[in-house]
Design an enzyme around this catalytic site. Sequence first.
Site, PDB file in Angstrom:
ATOM      1  N   TYR A  64       0.841  -1.203   0.000  1.00 27.30           N
ATOM      2  CA  TYR A  64       0.000   0.000   0.000  1.00 27.30           C
ATOM      3  C   TYR A  64       0.874   1.250   0.000  1.00 27.30           C
ATOM      4  CZ  TYR A  64      -3.263   3.632   1.293  1.00 27.30           C
ATOM      5  OH  TYR A  64      -3.993   4.800   1.297  1.00 27.30           O
ATOM      6  N   LEU A 113       1.752  -5.408 -10.482  1.00 27.82           N
ATOM      7  CA  LEU A 113       2.436  -4.121 -10.439  1.00 27.82           C
ATOM      8  C   LEU A 113       3.908  -4.231 -10.816  1.00 27.82           C
ATOM      9  CD1 LEU A 113       0.734  -2.785  -7.216  1.00 27.82           C
ATOM     10  CD2 LEU A 113       0.653  -1.661  -9.447  1.00 27.82           C
ATOM     11  N   ASN A 139      10.101  -3.306   3.656  1.00 28.12           N
ATOM     12  CA  ASN A 139      10.059  -4.479   2.782  1.00 28.12           C
ATOM     13  C   ASN A 139      10.992  -4.223   1.604  1.00 28.12           C
ATOM     14  OD1 ASN A 139       9.039  -6.125   0.473  1.00 28.12           O
ATOM     15  ND2 ASN A 139       7.520  -6.808   1.969  1.00 28.12           N
ATOM     16  N   ASN A 170      11.392  -9.688   0.560  1.00 29.49           N
ATOM     17  CA  ASN A 170      10.270 -10.154  -0.262  1.00 29.49           C
ATOM     18  C   ASN A 170      10.817 -10.942  -1.446  1.00 29.49           C
ATOM     19  OD1 ASN A 170       7.960 -10.565  -1.725  1.00 29.49           O
ATOM     20  ND2 ASN A 170       7.428  -8.402  -1.944  1.00 29.49           N
ATOM     21  N   SER A 173       6.897 -12.272  -4.562  1.00 28.47           N
ATOM     22  CA  SER A 173       5.995 -11.631  -5.514  1.00 28.47           C
ATOM     23  C   SER A 173       6.000 -12.418  -6.820  1.00 28.47           C
ATOM     24  CB  SER A 173       6.434 -10.193  -5.796  1.00 28.47           C
ATOM     25  OG  SER A 173       5.701  -9.665  -6.893  1.00 28.47           O
ATOM     26  N   LYS A 215       9.289 -13.076   3.558  1.00 27.86           N
ATOM     27  CA  LYS A 215       7.902 -13.190   3.078  1.00 27.86           C
ATOM     28  C   LYS A 215       7.835 -14.249   1.990  1.00 27.86           C
ATOM     29  CE  LYS A 215       3.858 -10.441   1.908  1.00 27.86           C
ATOM     30  NZ  LYS A 215       3.319  -9.066   1.847  1.00 27.86           N
ATOM     31  N   SER A 243       1.145 -15.034   3.961  1.00 24.67           N
ATOM     32  CA  SER A 243       1.877 -15.236   2.741  1.00 24.67           C
ATOM     33  C   SER A 243       1.662 -14.053   1.807  1.00 24.67           C
ATOM     34  CB  SER A 243       1.373 -16.507   2.042  1.00 24.67           C
ATOM     35  OG  SER A 243       0.039 -16.284   1.569  1.00 24.67           O
ATOM     36  N   SER A 317      -5.648  -5.705   1.093  1.00 26.77           N
ATOM     37  CA  SER A 317      -6.697  -5.709   0.071  1.00 26.77           C
ATOM     38  C   SER A 317      -8.095  -5.531   0.646  1.00 26.77           C
ATOM     39  CB  SER A 317      -6.644  -7.000  -0.745  1.00 26.77           C
ATOM     40  OG  SER A 317      -5.428  -7.089  -1.451  1.00 26.77           O
TER      41      SER A 317
END
Length: 362
Positions: A64, A113, A139, A170, A173, A215, A243, A317
């Site tokens: 975010y 993204l 992150n 991370n 992704s 992550k 997750s 989300s």
Amino acid sequence: MIDPFKRLARKGLFLFDPETAHGMSIAALKSGLVPACQITPDPRLRQTVAGLTFENPLGMAAGYDKNAEVPEALLRLGFGFTEIGTVTPRPQSGNPRPRIFRLVEDEAVINRLGFNNEGHEAAFERLSALTGKGVVGVNIGANKDSEDRITDYVAGIRCFYSVARYFTANISSPNTPGLRDLQARESLAALLSAVLAARDEMAERSGRKIPVFLKIAPDLTEEGMDDIAAEALAHPLDGLIVSNTTLSREGLKDQRQAKETGGLSGVPLFEKSTAVLARMRKRVGAALPIIGVGGVSSAETALEKIRAGADLVQLYSCMVYEGPGLPGNIVRGLSGLLDREKAGSIRELRDSRLDYWAARKV
């Protein structure tokens, strides 16, 4: 009574494409238009995890506030902590638009993204200017065109060491080609060795040891979970975040948007991510901290993550659909659930449904 934000969101914000609406929400938080949440602190929700004190177990997940524009404003909404990023060493624009899709019937989001962000320097400047004492994690990720992704993660540790309360590496992704390959055991061992060596070097210089979390994806095989657990314990890592988004589209109502490529988050991720969380808790034992993420939309779902083995939980989300009042509602709701359970602390309820969730389908 219908929540006023929901009326506005469905009739107003949802008229805009998701990325524009996201930018508007950041602007609203920056300007102070979103009122702070009034929560009476509940000592039963306070806990120390990985050496950090959290006033409550609810955090804003990364994704975010990518560029560290509004961490303190997010904390004022009632979150016990927030996580900025994912941030890469150099700025990058990410994948072409459109790249975020709402699945309204499912209360879900698909994004591809691709780590769009303004880079280390911009985020560092903003974090350096913070005056509050809240827990703000960083992150870190790798640039898409990086020739040495492990070096990018090490650069993140070194850049943000003076301003981060914790780090998240991370590697899960689905929107950066090849990134999830870092979850493979040999690659993960190399990454963790380098990242934790950099952290230890910075800790020796500064006298502060900043925890590092990893992550992971929900789309792991049992062998993949075994490998991650083994490496997390061997190095040792400070914690896991379980997750990230999923590539699965199972059970979605909105089949038109479901065809979009990218990671799925929101309500449909809850079952899968919680089952993986419980499996990882079984593998790593009781001591290693775990932050549970995926489909948290209420106090009940937040508590269920904790019952499945999480120490802390994060969301993102579901706030798209529930609005900025959601974190406050969840924190107040958790206090009510502790009353109902006659629990003296949120920690007492951790793992209370571990076996149930560990047996669920992934």
